[in-house]
Enzyme design. Structure first.
Site, PDB file in Angstrom:
ATOM      1  CD  GLU A   1     -13.915   7.090  17.931  1.00 32.99           C
ATOM      2  OE1 GLU A   1     -13.453   7.965  18.752  1.00 32.99           O
ATOM      3  OE2 GLU A   1     -12.651   6.174  17.824  1.00 32.99           O
TER       4      GLU A   1
ATOM      5  CD  GLU B   1     -11.434   7.054  13.798  1.00 34.01           C
ATOM      6  OE1 GLU B   1     -11.266   7.451  15.160  1.00 34.01           O
ATOM      7  OE2 GLU B   1     -12.055   8.528  13.702  1.00 34.01           O
TER       8      GLU B   1
HETATM    9  C1  FCB Z   1     -10.889   8.368  17.543  1.00 32.94           C
HETATM   10  C2  FCB Z   1     -10.956   9.695  16.915  1.00 32.94           C
HETATM   11  C3  FCB Z   1     -10.646  10.484  16.224  1.00 32.94           C
HETATM   12  C4  FCB Z   1      -9.053  10.729  16.769  1.00 32.94           C
HETATM   13  C5  FCB Z   1      -8.214   9.562  16.733  1.00 32.94           C
HETATM   14  C6  FCB Z   1      -6.987   9.696  17.661  1.00 32.94           C
HETATM   15  O1  FCB Z   1     -11.346   8.767  18.786  1.00 32.94           O
HETATM   16  O2  FCB Z   1     -12.172   9.235  16.032  1.00 32.94           O
HETATM   17  O3  FCB Z   1     -10.775  12.176  15.670  1.00 32.94           O
HETATM   18  O4  FCB Z   1      -9.399  11.655  17.304  1.00 32.94           O
HETATM   19  O5  FCB Z   1      -9.350   9.053  17.674  1.00 32.94           O
END
Ligand code: FCB
Length: 440
Positions: free
Chosen positions: A167, A351
């Protein structure tokens, strides 16, 4: 769960994701101090000033945790390697205990038939490098290359996939412009430099790993859909600026060798000299692209300096993070990313998940809202696949309730509940539903 594994393409991977500082217990095993330790030790930054000293104690309990991944029927495990655990001072002498730990962790995944999917930077910058300016200092690309080389010389032969940086928007903008994450700066010049250096470091790490003969290398980008708060041209332009800073800057840099004009309008004066010459490194070819997706934002113009916008509360149901639940954004991002940036490259949802205030009652945790969230987002993935987008896998954030950064241990994202007093793990109902879906 209303899905079955057989509803997805044959080679489609299901996985779950975690990160080092959020679960390992950073006080163990000779890890160096990180800027998250410093940020958390400063009043007002983190809920109850909590840090990752013990977290889920995954460092000592990883066998049990990987058993849970395996028993769920998942194929892959996305984890991260702490820079400060491997190199306590950021550069120089490695901590052998740290390298041994990741060696054992990797072998434990392979023993269970899980594909190891590594991330090299999930935010715990060694404090010694923060002292030198961290992401504001161009040298970070070389420091990160050194770390990449040391970690991957040891582990690279057994990785299924590797991404350098989790990210980049969070590393750069959230941490240097908004002040929400370590190092907690609110400074447009620092932010612009970090926005560029994070991609230079990404490309440097890719080149380093290619030099080691590695393959299946990608990038992990967090994307947030920007919806104009109303129908005015001003709101549309503000949403476009948000989209440019959040999403298009990083995808554009890596896949097109260019930054979007709507972001350059405000950031170009603050970029480091010669930034245009770095694209050959930033554009180092990738084998896949990962998207982290959680929510959308409603954006309105604001009478402030660049980027002259503000977030407006939206009408949709929200998670415990106060994030609107908007699965359509995942379909739209998968489709748009393939069409405008990545073409035939495999895409992974690296994610996706939600926080809910889960409580343990009589030895069980019922989290139907998480199951529904996952179902709605898997539907979005299926619609993208049906439209011809090459989506190759889906990773749920997260395996365990863990350290949710500035929100401490309060926001629970896990398929598995963690009691932060006893550290006992209890699979939630969403875990059991997922397991049943993956078996069918
Ligand atoms: C993302 C992150 C992870 C976690 C989620 C909820 O941005 O990569 O570490 O904090 O959000």
């Amino acid at each position: 769960m209303r899905h079955k594994r057989s509803d997805f393409p044959e080679a489609f991977l299901f996985g779950t994701a975690t990160s080092a500082y959020q679960i390992e217990g950073h006080a163990f095993g000779g890890a160096g101090r990180t800027h998250w330790d410093d940020f958390a030790a400063t009043p007002g930054n983190v809920v109850r000033a909590e840090n990752g000293d013990r977290a889920c104690d995954h460092y000592h309990r990883f066998a049990e945790d990987l058993d849970l991944v395996k028993a769920a029927g998942l194929d892959a495990y996305r984890f991260s390697i702490s820079w400060a655990r491997v190199l306590p001072e950021g550069t120089g002498t490695p901590n052998e205990e740290g390298l041994d730990y990741y060696d054992r962790l990797t072998d434990a995944m392979l023993e269970r038939g899980l594909k190891p999917c590594a991330t090299l930077y999930h935010w715990e910058l060694p404090s010694a490098l923060a002292d030198k300016g961290g992401w504001r200092n161009r040298d970070i690309a070389a420091w990160f290359g050194e770390f990449t080389e040391i970690a991957m010389e040891r582990l690279g032969d057994r990785m299924f996939s590797v991404a350098p940086i989790n990210e980049p928007w969070c590393v750069a903008w959230l941490s240097h412009f908004m002040g929400g994450h370590a190092p907690g700066l609110r400074d447009v010049r620092a932010a612009a430099r970090a926005m560029h250096h994070v991609l230079l470091a990404h490309g440097t790490a890719i080149q380093t790993m290619r030099g080691l003969g590695m393959s299946n290398l990608g990038g992990v980008f967090n994307l947030e859909w920007a919806t104009p708060a109303n129908g005015t041209p001003e709101a549309q332009a503000a949403a476009a600026r948000y989209d440019a800073i959040y999403n298009r800057w990083f995808l554009g840099g890596v896949f097109k060798g260019a930054y979007p004009q709507a972001a350059l309008d405000g950031l170009e004066p603050h970029l480091p000299e010669g930034w245009q010459d770095d694209f050959p490194t930033i554009q180092a070819p990738l084998d896949w692209c990962g998207l982290n997706y959680y929510t959308r934002k409603l954006i309105a113009p604001d009478a402030t300096p660049f980027p002259s916008l503000k977030e407006v509360e939206g009408p949709l149901p929200k998670t415990f993070m106060d994030w609107e639940i908007y699965p359509q954004g995942l379909e739209d991002f998968l489709t748009r990313t393939a069409k405008e940036y990545t073409g035939d490259l495999p895409l992974y949802v690296t994610e996706n998940g939600m926080a809910s205030p889960d409580v343990l009652v009589d030895g069980a945790v019922k989290d139907p809202s998480r199951t529904a969230f996952l179902e709605d987002h898997l539907d979005a993935v299926q619609r993208a696949i049906a439209a011809g987008v090459p989506v190759s896998g889906y990773f749920i954030w997260s395996l365990l309730d863990n350290y949710e950064w500035a929100l401490g241990y309060e926001k629970r994202f896990g398929l598995v509940h963690v009691d932060f007093e006893t550290l006992e793990r209890t699979a939630k109902s969403s875990y059991h539903e997922l397991k049943a879906a993956l078996q069918s």
